[in-house]
Design an enzyme around this catalytic site. Structure first.
Site, PDB file in Angstrom:
ATOM      1  N   SER A  62       0.825  -1.212   0.000  1.00 35.33           N
ATOM      2  CA  SER A  62       0.000   0.000   0.000  1.00 35.33           C
ATOM      3  C   SER A  62       0.860   1.262   0.000  1.00 35.33           C
ATOM      4  O   SER A  62       2.005   1.263   0.455  1.00 35.33           O
ATOM      5  CB  SER A  62      -0.911   0.013   1.229  1.00 35.33           C
ATOM      6  OG  SER A  62      -1.661  -1.180   1.285  1.00 35.33           O
TER       7      SER A  62
HETATM    8  N1  SAM Z   1      -0.769  -4.849   4.072  1.00 38.08           N
HETATM    9  C1  SAM Z   1      -0.039  -5.134   2.867  1.00 38.08           C
HETATM   10  C2  SAM Z   1       1.354  -4.598   2.873  1.00 38.08           C
HETATM   11  O1  SAM Z   1       1.745  -3.931   3.847  1.00 38.08           O
HETATM   12  O2  SAM Z   1       2.068  -4.873   1.907  1.00 38.08           O
HETATM   13  C3  SAM Z   1      -0.770  -4.739   1.626  1.00 38.08           C
HETATM   14  C4  SAM Z   1      -1.923  -5.620   1.401  1.00 38.08           C
HETATM   15  S1  SAM Z   1      -2.405  -5.849  -0.268  1.00 38.08           S
HETATM   16  C5  SAM Z   1      -3.100  -4.289  -0.639  1.00 38.08           C
HETATM   17  C6  SAM Z   1      -3.788  -6.926   0.024  1.00 38.08           C
HETATM   18  C7  SAM Z   1      -3.393  -8.326   0.376  1.00 38.08           C
HETATM   19  O3  SAM Z   1      -4.542  -8.999   0.845  1.00 38.08           O
HETATM   20  C8  SAM Z   1      -2.864  -9.128  -0.804  1.00 38.08           C
HETATM   21  O4  SAM Z   1      -1.611  -9.638  -0.525  1.00 38.08           O
HETATM   22  C9  SAM Z   1      -3.902 -10.245  -0.953  1.00 38.08           C
HETATM   23  O5  SAM Z   1      -3.365 -11.466  -1.400  1.00 38.08           O
HETATM   24  C10 SAM Z   1      -4.435 -10.338   0.454  1.00 38.08           C
HETATM   25  N2  SAM Z   1      -5.741 -10.982   0.570  1.00 38.08           N
HETATM   26  C11 SAM Z   1      -6.818 -10.888  -0.253  1.00 38.08           C
HETATM   27  N3  SAM Z   1      -7.830 -11.638   0.216  1.00 38.08           N
HETATM   28  C12 SAM Z   1      -7.384 -12.232   1.358  1.00 38.08           C
HETATM   29  C13 SAM Z   1      -7.960 -13.124   2.305  1.00 38.08           C
HETATM   30  N4  SAM Z   1      -9.198 -13.589   2.190  1.00 38.08           N
HETATM   31  N5  SAM Z   1      -7.199 -13.509   3.355  1.00 38.08           N
HETATM   32  C14 SAM Z   1      -5.939 -13.071   3.509  1.00 38.08           C
HETATM   33  N6  SAM Z   1      -5.331 -12.231   2.644  1.00 38.08           N
HETATM   34  C15 SAM Z   1      -6.052 -11.803   1.585  1.00 38.08           C
END
Ligand code: SAM
Length: 214
Positions: A62
């Site tokens: 992000s």
């Molecule tokens: N917090 C992260 C960072 O500091 O890099 C950025 C997060 S990224 C915008 C969103 C993440 O959520 C992705 O890696 C995606 O694979 C994960 N994601 C999506 N659906 C999910 C789920 N049901 N459970 C866990 N992770 C999930």
């Protein structure tokens, strides 16, 4: 001070403070955590710019401002147990680990969870547990949590997640349509989430049983 520390100072001074981030503990964590180490080497040169960036598997780390604003909304004092849903690179988890007692972070994509685990361990974070699985169900084993942050976009905060939040606890999440959302801050009062709408945002989708189906 090395070049990356200088870039972090500039990031805080030009991207975070002018947009209203005030919590000194959050600003200090943003100055400290080496964001570049959470992304692929070819991106290190742009690691402190004002953008979300790709981390592989179609996912993103992000934007620094979004990390700071969502962290500030959590009102962390230092003694909290925090659940993060959407580990991604592990960067947000590191910022949380600077500010809270214990962090559990769940990622659905195994390779991203592995990278994040390795990076966090390499930096010496011993208060973060990285789990692989569907975080849209939360993490019942360690519930209830003082704070929950969802860093992927959900149609709404799943009821099951609200159930894993302590009374008086705070959840912060991007909520809305598939391609545009608003960061929502909700505080649990008498079992119900009282929500305030904060900044507009665009996150990758929360994919899972209580998120989007694909
Ligand atoms: N917090 C992260 C960072 O500091 O890099 C950025 C997060 S990224 C915008 C969103 C993440 O959520 C992705 O890696 C995606 O694979 C994960 N994601 C999506 N659906 C999910 C789920 N049901 N459970 C866990 N992770 C999930």
């Amino acid at each position: 001070m090395d070049d990356f520390s200088r870039l972090r100072e500039i990031m805080v001074a030009s991207q975070l403070i002018p947009r209203g981030i005030k919590d000194n503990r959050v600003l200090e964590a943003m100055r400290k955590v080496p964001r570049h180490l959470f992304m692929p080497l070819p991106l290190w040169g742009v690691a402190y710019e004002d953008n979300a960036l790709p981390i592989g598997e179609g996912q993103t780390i992000s934007q620094p401002y979004m990390v700071a604003v969502m962290t500030e909304l959590l009102e962390l004092a230092g003694d909290e147990r925090v659940l993060e849903i959407g580990t991604g690179s592990g960067y947000q988890a590191a910022v949380l680990a600077e500010l809270a007692r214990e962090v559990y972070t769940v990622e659905r994509i195994g390779s991203l969870a592995d990278n994040a685990r390795e990076c966090l361990a390499g930096l010496g974070y011993t208060n973060v547990v990285v789990l692989t699985g569907d975080g849209s169900r939360g993490y019942e084993e360690k519930a209830p949590f003082d704070r929950i942050i969802i860093t992927a976009a959900a149609p709404q905060v799943p009821e099951i997640i609200i159930g894993q939040l302590k009374e008086g606890g705070i959840v912060v999440a991007p909520v809305g349509e598939r391609f545009s959302q608003i960061v929502v801050k909700g505080r649990k009062a008498r079992g119900v989430l009282v929500e305030e709408f904060q900044v507009p945002c665009v996150f990758v989708p929360l994919v899972g049983e209580y998120g989007w189906k694909s």
